[in-house]
Design a protein around this motif. Structure first.
Motif, PDB file in Angstrom:
ATOM      1  N   ALA A  55       0.823  -1.261   0.064  1.00  0.00           N
ATOM      2  CA  ALA A  55       0.002   0.070   0.089  1.00  0.00           C
ATOM      3  C   ALA A  55       0.811   1.230  -0.141  1.00  0.00           C
ATOM      4  CB  ALA A  55      -0.970  -0.046   1.057  1.00  0.00           C
ATOM      5  N   GLY A  56       0.439   2.245  -0.827  1.00  0.00           N
ATOM      6  CA  GLY A  56       1.023   3.458  -0.881  1.00  0.00           C
ATOM      7  C   GLY A  56       0.146   4.320  -0.426  1.00  0.00           C
ATOM      8  N   GLY A  57       0.958   5.736   0.329  1.00  0.00           N
ATOM      9  CA  GLY A  57       0.318   6.873   0.791  1.00  0.00           C
ATOM     10  C   GLY A  57       0.642   8.031   0.416  1.00  0.00           C
ATOM     11  N   ARG A  58       0.454   9.087   0.861  1.00  0.00           N
ATOM     12  CA  ARG A  58       0.896  10.526   0.696  1.00  0.00           C
ATOM     13  C   ARG A  58       2.404  10.616   0.322  1.00  0.00           C
ATOM     14  NH1 ARG A  58      -2.098  14.836   1.424  1.00  0.00           N
ATOM     15  NH2 ARG A  58      -3.514  13.570   3.279  1.00  0.00           N
ATOM     16  N   GLY A  59       3.123   9.959   0.998  1.00  0.00           N
ATOM     17  CA  GLY A  59       4.741   9.804   0.958  1.00  0.00           C
ATOM     18  C   GLY A  59       5.098   9.431  -0.340  1.00  0.00           C
ATOM     19  N   VAL A  60       4.272   8.623  -1.311  1.00  0.00           N
ATOM     20  CA  VAL A  60       4.791   8.296  -2.549  1.00  0.00           C
ATOM     21  C   VAL A  60       4.958   9.610  -3.321  1.00  0.00           C
ATOM     22  CG1 VAL A  60       3.891   5.822  -2.283  1.00  0.00           C
ATOM     23  CG2 VAL A  60       2.774   7.638  -3.625  1.00  0.00           C
ATOM     24  N   SER A  77       3.348  11.147  -5.986  1.00  0.00           N
ATOM     25  CA  SER A  77       2.965  11.536  -7.099  1.00  0.00           C
ATOM     26  C   SER A  77       2.161  10.063  -7.886  1.00  0.00           C
ATOM     27  CB  SER A  77       3.822  12.087  -8.186  1.00  0.00           C
ATOM     28  OG  SER A  77       4.833  11.099  -8.428  1.00  0.00           O
ATOM     29  N   PRO A  78       1.555  10.314  -8.747  1.00  0.00           N
ATOM     30  CA  PRO A  78       1.085   9.221  -9.572  1.00  0.00           C
ATOM     31  C   PRO A  78       2.218   8.521 -10.012  1.00  0.00           C
ATOM     32  CG  PRO A  78      -0.200  11.022 -10.330  1.00  0.00           C
ATOM     33  CD  PRO A  78       1.005  11.481  -9.340  1.00  0.00           C
ATOM     34  N   GLU A  79       3.411   8.910 -10.483  1.00  0.00           N
ATOM     35  CA  GLU A  79       4.656   8.174 -10.805  1.00  0.00           C
ATOM     36  C   GLU A  79       5.030   7.449  -9.797  1.00  0.00           C
ATOM     37  OE1 GLU A  79       3.500  11.168 -13.580  1.00  0.00           O
ATOM     38  OE2 GLU A  79       3.982  11.591 -11.412  1.00  0.00           O
ATOM     39  N   GLY A  80       5.244   8.155  -8.588  1.00  0.00           N
ATOM     40  CA  GLY A  80       5.608   7.490  -7.425  1.00  0.00           C
ATOM     41  C   GLY A  80       4.919   6.293  -7.003  1.00  0.00           C
ATOM     42  N   PHE A  81       3.663   6.336  -7.205  1.00  0.00           N
ATOM     43  CA  PHE A  81       2.867   5.254  -7.057  1.00  0.00           C
ATOM     44  C   PHE A  81       2.817   4.159  -7.752  1.00  0.00           C
ATOM     45  CE2 PHE A  81      -1.328   2.943  -6.457  1.00  0.00           C
ATOM     46  CZ  PHE A  81      -1.374   3.193  -4.857  1.00  0.00           C
ATOM     47  N   GLU A  82       3.566   4.217  -8.970  1.00  0.00           N
ATOM     48  CA  GLU A  82       3.939   3.181  -9.794  1.00  0.00           C
ATOM     49  C   GLU A  82       4.903   2.014  -8.974  1.00  0.00           C
ATOM     50  OE1 GLU A  82       2.821   2.065 -12.748  1.00  0.00           O
ATOM     51  OE2 GLU A  82       1.273   3.662 -12.405  1.00  0.00           O
ATOM     52  N   GLY A 103      -6.018  10.724  -6.195  1.00  0.00           N
ATOM     53  CA  GLY A 103      -6.544  10.089  -7.496  1.00  0.00           C
ATOM     54  C   GLY A 103      -5.415   9.148  -7.970  1.00  0.00           C
ATOM     55  N   TRP A 104      -4.477   8.740  -7.017  1.00  0.00           N
ATOM     56  CA  TRP A 104      -3.454   8.019  -7.357  1.00  0.00           C
ATOM     57  C   TRP A 104      -3.838   6.554  -7.504  1.00  0.00           C
ATOM     58  CZ3 TRP A 104       0.330  10.368  -3.297  1.00  0.00           C
ATOM     59  CH2 TRP A 104       0.622  11.638  -3.601  1.00  0.00           C
ATOM     60  N   CYS A 105      -4.796   6.175  -7.073  1.00  0.00           N
ATOM     61  CA  CYS A 105      -5.551   4.930  -6.886  1.00  0.00           C
ATOM     62  C   CYS A 105      -7.010   4.915  -6.978  1.00  0.00           C
ATOM     63  CB  CYS A 105      -4.816   3.813  -5.743  1.00  0.00           C
ATOM     64  SG  CYS A 105      -5.532   4.431  -4.224  1.00  0.00           S
ATOM     65  N   PRO A 106      -7.536   3.902  -7.373  1.00  0.00           N
ATOM     66  CA  PRO A 106      -9.077   3.822  -7.354  1.00  0.00           C
ATOM     67  C   PRO A 106      -9.728   3.850  -5.918  1.00  0.00           C
ATOM     68  CG  PRO A 106      -8.422   1.913  -8.385  1.00  0.00           C
ATOM     69  CD  PRO A 106      -7.047   2.777  -8.132  1.00  0.00           C
ATOM     70  N   PRO A 107     -11.058   4.183  -5.452  1.00  0.00           N
ATOM     71  CA  PRO A 107     -11.476   4.025  -4.244  1.00  0.00           C
ATOM     72  C   PRO A 107     -11.254   2.484  -3.890  1.00  0.00           C
ATOM     73  CG  PRO A 107     -12.920   5.540  -5.361  1.00  0.00           C
ATOM     74  CD  PRO A 107     -11.786   4.946  -6.593  1.00  0.00           C
TER      75      PRO A 107
END
Length: 316
Positions: A194-199, A201-206, A229-233
């Motif tokens: 799981a990723g949070g605010r610390g990633v 950006s969307p690129e960081g969520f990759e 909006g980096w991951c769906p609900p």
């Protein structure tokens, strides 16, 4: 004694038996069996009646058709309550039935007792931190039950089988199902990254998705990641999203708010990576690394690849 409608699963499932156990406390249990669902075996758990339908729509469109079936029965003879096992389909069915009947709906129910004005439901809230008692004040109570929390007991009886013949609306029959790969379910995943605010950006969520793929796991996100909006609900883990119980939970850039910890506190092993050494997530983690996710995760991915490339050592 008023009937309590219990939506039966296929066969004699544990979930259906748990629902029948609860239904006996507040009325006469009546199993609603559709398609290739339950038989007289449900009588061992107190089903006084079994409403049985063999309509093909129940197998072809299980959610929409079961909504129609429950609404049809409830309008013919209003029950004391409708009990449905929680889960993706169960929650959708329960919510839609409640809307159609203009009734109240309670989820996360783990117990039911009779009350002076209808059933009283015990709900587990805040990730199991509290138990509350609730009741529905309008219409037929529709309860979504966490059946894994219910202790099943026997109450043998001989159920009356009542065939149900009804016409389903065109909207049910017209639904077309498109074959597609079924996504892994967070609620049953053994490994979650799981990723949070610390990633950041969307690129960081990759990085979250890449690490999940490398570990044959499922990616997820905190409420902050979902809000950005980096991951769906449906990938959100917290008390209002998914409640998960994986063997391994990796938290990347997640500080560990109360609402997030409520969603993942049932993990067997928790590994956390965050730049803040005081982050609450470290209070719950078995292993923690203080540092930048963007530096640590690529090194972790490289190590996974390196170990996979090692030759297999033959057994002696």
């Amino acid at each position: 004694m008023a009937e309590v409608l219990v939506l039966a699963g296929p066969g004699k499932t544990r979930a259906t038996c748990a629902l029948l156990t609860l239904a006996r406390r507040i009325g006469a249990p009546a199993a609603v069996a559709g398609g290739k669902a339950a038989s007289k075996a449900l009588g061992r758990y107190g089903a006084a009646k079994i409403y049985s339908s063999s309509a093909p729509e129940l197998d072809e469109h299980p959610v929409a058709a079961r909504v129609e079936l429950l609404v049809h029965l409830a309008r013919q003879n209003p029950p004391a309550a409708i009990l449905i096992a929680s889960g993706r389909d169960g929650l959708e069915i329960a919510g839609r039935v409640a809307v159609r009947l203009d009734s109240g709906f309670l989820n996360d129910v783990i117990d039911v007792t009779p009350g002076p004005d209808g059933p009283i439901a015990v709900q587990s809230v805040q990730g199991g931190a509290y138990l509350v008692e609730s009741s529905v004040v309008r219409g037929v109570p529709v309860l979504a039950v966490r059946t894994e929390e219910v202790t099943i007991t026997l109450s043998p009886t001989e159920p009356a089988i009542t065939p149900v013949r009804m016409s389903f609306p065109d909207g049910v029959r017209a639904v077309r199902q498109v074959a597609r790969a079924k996504p892994k379910d967070l609620s049953t995943a053994a490994v979650i990254v799981a990723g949070g605010r610390g990633v950041g950006s969307p690129e960081g969520f990759e990085l979250v998705k890449r690490l999940a793929a490398a570990l044959d796991g499922v990616p997820a996100g905190s409420h902050a990641a979902a809000e950005q909006g980096w991951c769906p609900p449906e990938m959100q883990v917290d008390q209002v999203g998914k409640i998960v119980h994986p063997s391994l939970y990796l938290a990347l850039g997640i500080s560990g708010s109360l609402r997030h910890r409520a969603g993942m506190h049932g993990a067997t092993t928790v590994v956390a990576i965050d730049s803040d050494p005081q982050a609450p997530i470290f209070q719950l983690s078995d292993l923690g690394a203080v540092g930048d996710v963007h530096e640590i995760v690529p090194e972790l991915l490289a190590e996974i690849e390196r170990r996979r490339a090692l030759p297999m050592i033959p057994e002696a």
